[in-house]
Design an enzyme around this catalytic site. Structure first.
Site, PDB file in Angstrom:
ATOM      1  N   SER A  47     -22.821 -20.990 -17.821  1.00 56.08           N
ATOM      2  CA  SER A  47     -23.153 -20.422 -19.130  1.00 56.08           C
ATOM      3  C   SER A  47     -24.062 -19.195 -19.046  1.00 56.08           C
ATOM      4  O   SER A  47     -24.258 -18.501 -20.046  1.00 56.08           O
ATOM      5  CB  SER A  47     -23.818 -21.487 -20.018  1.00 56.08           C
ATOM      6  OG  SER A  47     -25.036 -21.930 -19.444  1.00 56.08           O
ATOM      7  N   ASP A 101     -25.784 -36.568 -13.488  1.00 57.20           N
ATOM      8  CA  ASP A 101     -25.240 -37.891 -13.812  1.00 57.20           C
ATOM      9  C   ASP A 101     -23.928 -38.085 -13.054  1.00 57.20           C
ATOM     10  O   ASP A 101     -22.846 -37.721 -13.541  1.00 57.20           O
ATOM     11  CB  ASP A 101     -25.013 -38.009 -15.317  1.00 57.20           C
ATOM     12  CG  ASP A 101     -24.587 -39.409 -15.745  1.00 57.20           C
ATOM     13  OD1 ASP A 101     -24.378 -40.260 -14.856  1.00 57.20           O
ATOM     14  OD2 ASP A 101     -24.463 -39.637 -16.962  1.00 57.20           O
ATOM     15  N   VAL A 102     -23.998 -38.625 -11.851  1.00 60.70           N
ATOM     16  CA  VAL A 102     -22.795 -38.765 -11.029  1.00 60.70           C
ATOM     17  C   VAL A 102     -21.869 -39.857 -11.558  1.00 60.70           C
ATOM     18  O   VAL A 102     -20.702 -39.918 -11.184  1.00 60.70           O
ATOM     19  CB  VAL A 102     -23.169 -39.045  -9.553  1.00 60.70           C
ATOM     20  CG1 VAL A 102     -23.941 -37.881  -8.966  1.00 60.70           C
ATOM     21  CG2 VAL A 102     -23.938 -40.351  -9.415  1.00 60.70           C
ATOM     22  N   TYR A 190     -36.744 -27.960  -4.188  1.00 58.38           N
ATOM     23  CA  TYR A 190     -35.653 -26.985  -4.324  1.00 58.38           C
ATOM     24  C   TYR A 190     -35.187 -26.488  -2.957  1.00 58.38           C
ATOM     25  O   TYR A 190     -33.991 -26.484  -2.657  1.00 58.38           O
ATOM     26  CB  TYR A 190     -36.117 -25.811  -5.183  1.00 58.38           C
ATOM     27  CG  TYR A 190     -35.157 -24.638  -5.174  1.00 58.38           C
ATOM     28  CD1 TYR A 190     -34.010 -24.660  -5.955  1.00 58.38           C
ATOM     29  CD2 TYR A 190     -35.409 -23.515  -4.382  1.00 58.38           C
ATOM     30  CE1 TYR A 190     -33.119 -23.591  -5.945  1.00 58.38           C
ATOM     31  CE2 TYR A 190     -34.533 -22.442  -4.368  1.00 58.38           C
ATOM     32  CZ  TYR A 190     -33.389 -22.491  -5.144  1.00 58.38           C
ATOM     33  OH  TYR A 190     -32.511 -21.420  -5.125  1.00 58.38           O
TER      34      TYR A 190
END
Length: 291
Positions: A47, A101-102, A190
């Site tokens: 996005s 959210d696997v 990260y």
């Protein structure tokens, strides 16, 4: 360049004798083509920023594109921009998808296949990611949130997509967006995830190449995206500590992405292409050495 930045550079030149780098910002984009005609790409985190520019470059090359993100409003605005990159023949769709959210991967992948109809999906760009998690002040919640999106989500979506390609005999591409952080000692959640992405890219390339599936990665350095630029503004992209004197632009990353997933990039296998402007490759260090 902003006035403050100009004054700062002038001060350094006059009083410290530091030469001012010439900053070249004219970026050539790959011209509209048929490089990806008939192909379909799933771009996560599409996005804004790098993901959106990659989606644009794919569409200009004739591909159908599905972009994902967490914010439906941002996705719809991105789709409006992408429509302007096509002659109306491409499919451009969006899907709200929290990649941390696997448990919903199978469900969402079925939705993606419905969105593209009879077209096969043969390109996956793992771009969605979160920054942060410095070890000095990282808590368990932050750590888990970053790892869930940046590596666990990537790992299991890549697994599902690879199974789909293999089961259907599709010669496809997987492109992972890493980071120049994987060149340097990791002091954050990260950075650890980007080291993991580097390893995953090489591992998946090795086991999937016999099936005609090409896996590579791109590791950007400091890039002019909403993630790093205040309010997403790119008016001043100067970055003194970078050897090229500026941030890398998302359009530059997109050009390389297009090359890697096209047939021109088939002999590049398991590589992480560092697009850093020299930041991290030769002189740049963004690590705070104090604990």
């Amino acid at each position: 360049m902003g006035i403050k930045a100009k004054l700062g550079r002038a001060f350094r030149y006059v009083f410290k004798g530091i030469p001012i780098k010439k900053v070249y910002t004219r970026i050539e984009q790959v011209a509209p083509s048929s490089l990806l005609k008939g192909r379909t790409a799933l771009v996560t985190g599409g996005s804004s920023g790098i993901g959106l520019e990659i989606a644009k470059s794919f569409m200009r090359a004739g591909a159908n594109v599905i972009i994902t993100g967490r914010n439906e409003e941002k996705l719809l605005k991105a789709v409006e921009q992408l429509i302007g990159c096509t002659n109306g023949e491409n499919i451009i769709k969006s899907l709200v998808w929290n990649h941390s959210d696997v448990g919903i991967i199978d469900e969402r992948f079925i939705e993606v296949r419905k969105l593209v109809g009879s077209n096969s999906i043969d390109i996956l760009v793992n771009n969605a990611g979160l920054v942060g998690g410095e070890i000095r002040n990282c808590d368990i919640t932050t750590y888990d949130r970053i790892f869930s999106t940046n590596i666990r989500g990537v790992f299991f979506l890549t697994k599902r997509f690879s199974e789909y390609l293999k089961e259907n005999g599709i010669r496809g591409n997987i492109l992972n967006i890493g980071s120049s952080s994987s060149l340097r000692p990791a002091t954050s959640a990260y950075a650890l995830t980007k080291w993991s992405i580097l390893g995953l890219t090489k591992g998946m390339a090795k086991i999937l190449s016999p099936y005609g599936i090409t896996v590579n990665g791109i590791a950007p350095g400091p890039t002019a995206t909403p993630m790093l630029m205040k309010d997403g503004v790119k008016e001043d992209i100067c970055l003194e500590k970078s050897p090229i004197g500026r941030y890398v632009l998302p359009e530059e990353i997109a050009n390389m992405a297009l090359f890697l997933v096209s047939d021109m990039g088939r002999s590049i296998v398991g590589d992480m292409i560092y697009m850093t402007g020299g930041a991290g490759v030769i002189t740049y260090d963004d690590i705070n050495q104090h604990f």
